[in-house]
Each structure stands twice: as C-alpha cells, then as structure tokens.
Design an enzyme around this catalytic site. Structure first.
Site, mmCIF file in Angstrom:
data_model
loop_
_atom_site.group_PDB
_atom_site.id
_atom_site.type_symbol
_atom_site.label_atom_id
_atom_site.label_comp_id
_atom_site.label_asym_id
_atom_site.label_seq_id
_atom_site.Cartn_x
_atom_site.Cartn_y
_atom_site.Cartn_z
ATOM 1 N N GLY A 1 -34.010 -0.196 2.301
ATOM 2 C CA GLY A 1 -35.101 -0.480 3.227
ATOM 3 C C GLY A 1 -36.160 0.606 3.169
ATOM 4 O O GLY A 1 -35.864 1.779 2.957
ATOM 5 N N ASP B 1 -31.855 5.176 10.249
ATOM 6 C CA ASP B 1 -30.605 5.158 11.018
ATOM 7 C C ASP B 1 -29.997 6.544 11.220
ATOM 8 O O ASP B 1 -29.110 6.703 12.060
ATOM 9 C CB ASP B 1 -29.575 4.258 10.321
ATOM 10 C CG ASP B 1 -30.012 2.808 10.276
ATOM 11 O OD1 ASP B 1 -30.507 2.326 11.312
ATOM 12 O OD2 ASP B 1 -29.868 2.169 9.225
ATOM 13 N N ARG C 1 -38.002 -7.320 36.638
ATOM 14 C CA ARG C 1 -37.117 -7.994 35.679
ATOM 15 C C ARG C 1 -36.142 -7.019 35.012
ATOM 16 O O ARG C 1 -36.347 -5.811 35.017
ATOM 17 C CB ARG C 1 -37.932 -8.656 34.569
ATOM 18 C CG ARG C 1 -38.726 -9.876 35.001
ATOM 19 C CD ARG C 1 -39.621 -10.336 33.874
ATOM 20 N NE ARG C 1 -40.317 -11.579 34.198
ATOM 21 C CZ ARG C 1 -41.438 -11.981 33.628
ATOM 22 N NH1 ARG C 1 -42.006 -11.230 32.687
ATOM 23 N NH2 ARG C 1 -42.000 -13.126 33.973
ATOM 24 N N MET D 1 -33.303 -1.302 15.963
ATOM 25 C CA MET D 1 -32.599 -1.418 14.692
ATOM 26 C C MET D 1 -31.366 -0.517 14.644
ATOM 27 O O MET D 1 -31.349 0.550 15.242
ATOM 28 C CB MET D 1 -33.530 -1.090 13.528
ATOM 29 C CG MET D 1 -34.473 -2.225 13.176
ATOM 30 S SD MET D 1 -35.440 -1.847 11.701
ATOM 31 C CE MET D 1 -35.933 -3.494 11.208
ATOM 32 N N GLY D 2 -30.347 -0.972 13.897
ATOM 33 C CA GLY D 2 -29.107 -0.227 13.747
ATOM 34 C C GLY D 2 -27.921 -1.157 13.782
ATOM 35 O O GLY D 2 -27.424 -1.497 14.854
ATOM 36 N N HIS D 3 -27.466 -1.600 12.597
ATOM 37 C CA HIS D 3 -26.346 -2.543 12.520
ATOM 38 C C HIS D 3 -25.003 -1.876 12.745
ATOM 39 O O HIS D 3 -24.144 -2.393 13.450
ATOM 40 C CB HIS D 3 -26.335 -3.251 11.159
ATOM 41 C CG HIS D 3 -27.334 -4.356 11.055
ATOM 42 N ND1 HIS D 3 -27.238 -5.526 11.776
ATOM 43 C CD2 HIS D 3 -28.468 -4.468 10.318
ATOM 44 C CE1 HIS D 3 -28.247 -6.314 11.481
ATOM 45 N NE2 HIS D 3 -29.022 -5.689 10.600
ATOM 46 N N GLU E 1 -28.943 -3.423 17.383
ATOM 47 C CA GLU E 1 -28.699 -4.765 16.862
ATOM 48 C C GLU E 1 -27.251 -4.974 16.441
ATOM 49 O O GLU E 1 -26.794 -6.109 16.311
ATOM 50 C CB GLU E 1 -29.653 -5.091 15.710
ATOM 51 C CG GLU E 1 -29.595 -4.109 14.557
ATOM 52 C CD GLU E 1 -30.691 -4.355 13.522
ATOM 53 O OE1 GLU E 1 -31.275 -5.456 13.519
ATOM 54 O OE2 GLU E 1 -30.963 -3.439 12.721
ATOM 55 N N ARG F 1 -35.622 -10.678 30.094
ATOM 56 C CA ARG F 1 -36.477 -10.879 28.924
ATOM 57 C C ARG F 1 -35.993 -9.990 27.781
ATOM 58 O O ARG F 1 -35.506 -8.883 28.010
ATOM 59 C CB ARG F 1 -37.933 -10.536 29.250
ATOM 60 C CG ARG F 1 -38.581 -11.485 30.254
ATOM 61 C CD ARG F 1 -38.844 -12.846 29.621
ATOM 62 N NE ARG F 1 -39.555 -13.723 30.515
ATOM 63 C CZ ARG F 1 -39.007 -14.535 31.404
ATOM 64 N NH1 ARG F 1 -37.680 -14.560 31.513
ATOM 65 N NH2 ARG F 1 -39.736 -15.300 32.179
ATOM 66 N N GLN G 1 -40.489 -0.685 13.407
ATOM 67 C CA GLN G 1 -39.835 0.622 13.451
ATOM 68 C C GLN G 1 -39.810 1.301 12.093
ATOM 69 O O GLN G 1 -39.614 2.522 12.001
ATOM 70 C CB GLN G 1 -38.411 0.461 13.992
ATOM 71 C CG GLN G 1 -38.377 0.019 15.446
ATOM 72 C CD GLN G 1 -37.060 -0.613 15.838
ATOM 73 O OE1 GLN G 1 -36.140 0.078 16.248
ATOM 74 N NE2 GLN G 1 -36.961 -1.935 15.712
#
Length: 357
Positions: free
Chosen positions: A11, A136, A171, A178-180, A231, A275, A283
């Site tokens: 990436g 990351d 709310r 991001m970050g699996h 994520e 939301r 990012q």
C-alpha cells in the site's frame, strides 16, 4: 560505479518519496558514481523487468510529495513462489533481472509482506537494504515506520471534525480507522482526538461494555459518544470462533464492516441514533507531515550509508530515537502488536477511555 535498484511495494503512504530522496541524495553527496534503476509498480517491475533509469534530478522537489513516483502494487508473499498465469517463476525472474542489470543492491521500501519477500531475495543471494513503510506502524524491529505519523494526523483530524456534529445532534458516532491486524493507528488517533471508546484487533470487545460506557456518559450529562474502531476490531464472541468459522461468518457479509455491526448492535440495544464515518484511503494520502519528512530522510541517509559501505541484509529502523540497522532475517514475518497490558493502553484507561473489554 554502483548500480542500485529501487522499488516501493504494498500500500502507498506518505514519505515514500522522501525516503527514496534521502537514499539518492546521500549517494550523490558522496560523489560515488551511481546508476539508479527504478522498478515500476513494486515487485511486478522487478519480476517483469519494467524499470526506468533515474538520476538525482528525478528526486528533486519530491520531499513533500505523497504517494510514490515509482508506483506500487501488492504482490502477496504467500503466492510469490507460485508461477504466474503464464507459468513464469517469479522468484527466478527477479533474480535474473537483478543479475542482468548487474545490480549491486536492491533498496526496497515496504511493510510486513514486502519485508518477507525482501528477506527471501536476501536468502537467494541478492544484496538488499530495506526501509520500513506502513501507516500501521506494525513492523517488528523499529519503534516507528514512516507514513504512520502522517496517517495519525489525518485520522485524528477526521475524528476532530466528527466531534462538533456529534455534539450538536447528541449522537453516537463511530469513526472507522485503517488497521486490519494491528491497532496502533486507531489507538493513537483515538487518544489524540479524545475518543471515548477505542476498539482494536488485539483487544476483543464486549458490546455490552461498549454500551455501558455510552450510558455512563449519558448519566454524566454528555450528549454524545465518539468511538474509534479499527477495521480489524473483533468481538469476544467472534474471537472465540475458529479461523474457519470466522471466515465463514465474514463471507455472509451481513454488514459492510465491523463498524456497521457495532452501530447496529448499539441501536438495537439502546435505541440511540448512531452514525458511521469511514475516512478510508484518505489516511494514506496527501503530503507527509514534517515528522515523516525528517524521519524518512534520516532512514534514507542511513540506507545510502549502508550501500556505500557495502553492508547489506539490513532494515534501517528507529530505536530509542536513534537510527539503527536491524538484520532483515530478524524482521521478516514478525508483527509489532498492541499488547493489551502495554503502558499506553493502561494510560488510556486511566484517562477514562474504554476498550470494550
């Protein structure tokens, strides 16, 4: 004469250009005669012999430019030793192109998967120097990766903007960062932006404890709650599943991502309006922040020094604010995770931040 190959893989992120510029400016400043072969689109360029000849002028004016002037692509390590669609041996092809061009060294910029392949090439006898790139910050052997701080700035800015609309409407807002596999980006952006709840891949969450934090804030008079969700965040129930069972669940695609699953659970159990905001690839984009410009330049300078000294097989990293040389064999295949009992997590909890655990 030194012939240097250079590629960026995986990436994209900020400061790739700054790091490459650091390498080339160091070599130019040494007065060593150098030829730079820039392989296009990552390992694909090395596999298929697609490259451009570059000079120092090509690296002028790119310190502040995001992305990568060489282009990049993902070439998964798990398939790198499989033949391509036409039966080409990819590893053999990379070695052949390296020797065909009579390269003295490959400079490879990338993250975890990139470093696995770089180490494979080292084991195959190629001279390799690597630089740690990833938003990351999950590469083992270095305290920091370039691109990380720039991504933290962007993710923090996104959550900052959400605060005003969340407060205005009362709310619950979820911002997906991001970050699996690793939660460093979410953890840092969440703390920097004052998120109330942070959900990470390394700390499975209990939705009831997430809701308890929201209700605690309600009772204290807070009209809103901000949740920063990586994520790759996972519930305790899902963490208890086998890999096969969890993969099967994901294939059903009930929700676009974990953030929407968390939002649905909160709405169902509390009736609160929720939301979800997903900054996504923003990012990775834009100009590198000043920290990353300096850091990437330092890494590039040390990589250039390694090449001049003909010392190969290292990743250039950062330890205790000092630039260090880390054996590539020690880096490949290891992830630097957020430990649930780490001091930064404990300090976040002291501030009242919930991790849903």
């Amino acid at each position: 004469m030194k012939r240097i190959g250079m590629l960026t893989s995986g990436g994209d992120c900020q400061a790739l250009n700054a790091a490459m510029r650091g390498v080339v400016k160091t070599l130019d400043h040494s007065k060593e005669e150098v030829e730079i072969y820039g392989f296009l689109d990552g390992y694909k360029g090395l596999i298929y012999g697609k490259f451009v000849m570059l000079t120092g002028k090509d690296f002028s004016g790119i310190l502040t430019k995001g992305g990568t002037i060489l282009g990049t692509s993902r070439t998964p390590f798990k398939t790198i030793q499989d033949p391509d669609a036409n039966g080409l041996d990819k590893v053999a092809a990379m070695k052949q192109n390296y020797h065909k061009l009579q390269l003295d060294c490959l400079v490879i910029l990338g993250g975890n998967g990139t470093h696995k392949t770089a180490n494979l090439l080292r084991e195959e006898g190629l001279n390799v120097v690597t630089l740690p790139k990833t938003i990351d910050n999950d590469l083992w052997g270095t305290d920091m990766t370039f691109g990380f701080q720039s991504a933290v700035d962007i993710a923090t800015g996104a959550i900052d903007c959400i605060h005003t609309t969340a407060a205005s409407h009362g709310r619950v807002f979820i911002v997906e960062v991001m970050g699996h596999k690793v939660g460093w980006l979410t953890l840092n952006a969440g703390m920097a932006s004052g998120a109330d709840i942070i959900l990470l891949p390394e700390i499975p969450y209990d939705i009831d404890k997430v809701i308890a934090k929201i209700e605690e804030r309600d009772k204290a008079g807070s009209r809103f709650t901000i949740i920063a969700v990586a994520e790759g965040a996972i519930s305790k129930e899902d963490a208890a599943l086998s890999k096969k069972e969890y993969k099967k669940k994901l294939e059903k695609k009930v929700y676009p991502s974990v953030s929407y699953e968390v939002a649905a659970a909160i709405q169902e159990k509390t009736g609160r309006e929720v939301r979800v905001t997903v900054p996504g690839h923003m990012q990775r984009g834009g100009s590198p922040c000043p920290y990353d410009r300096v850091f990437a330049s330092r890494l590039g300078a040390e990589a250039g020094k390694l090449i001049l000294e003909e010392k190969y097989g290292f990743m250039v990293g950062l330890k205790n604010q000092e630039i260090v040389r880390v054996p590539l064999a020690d880096v490949a295949g290891k992830l630097k995770m957020v430990e649930p009992d780490s001091t930064i997590v404990k300090e976040a909890k002291l501030l009242g931040i919930s991790f849903g655990d």
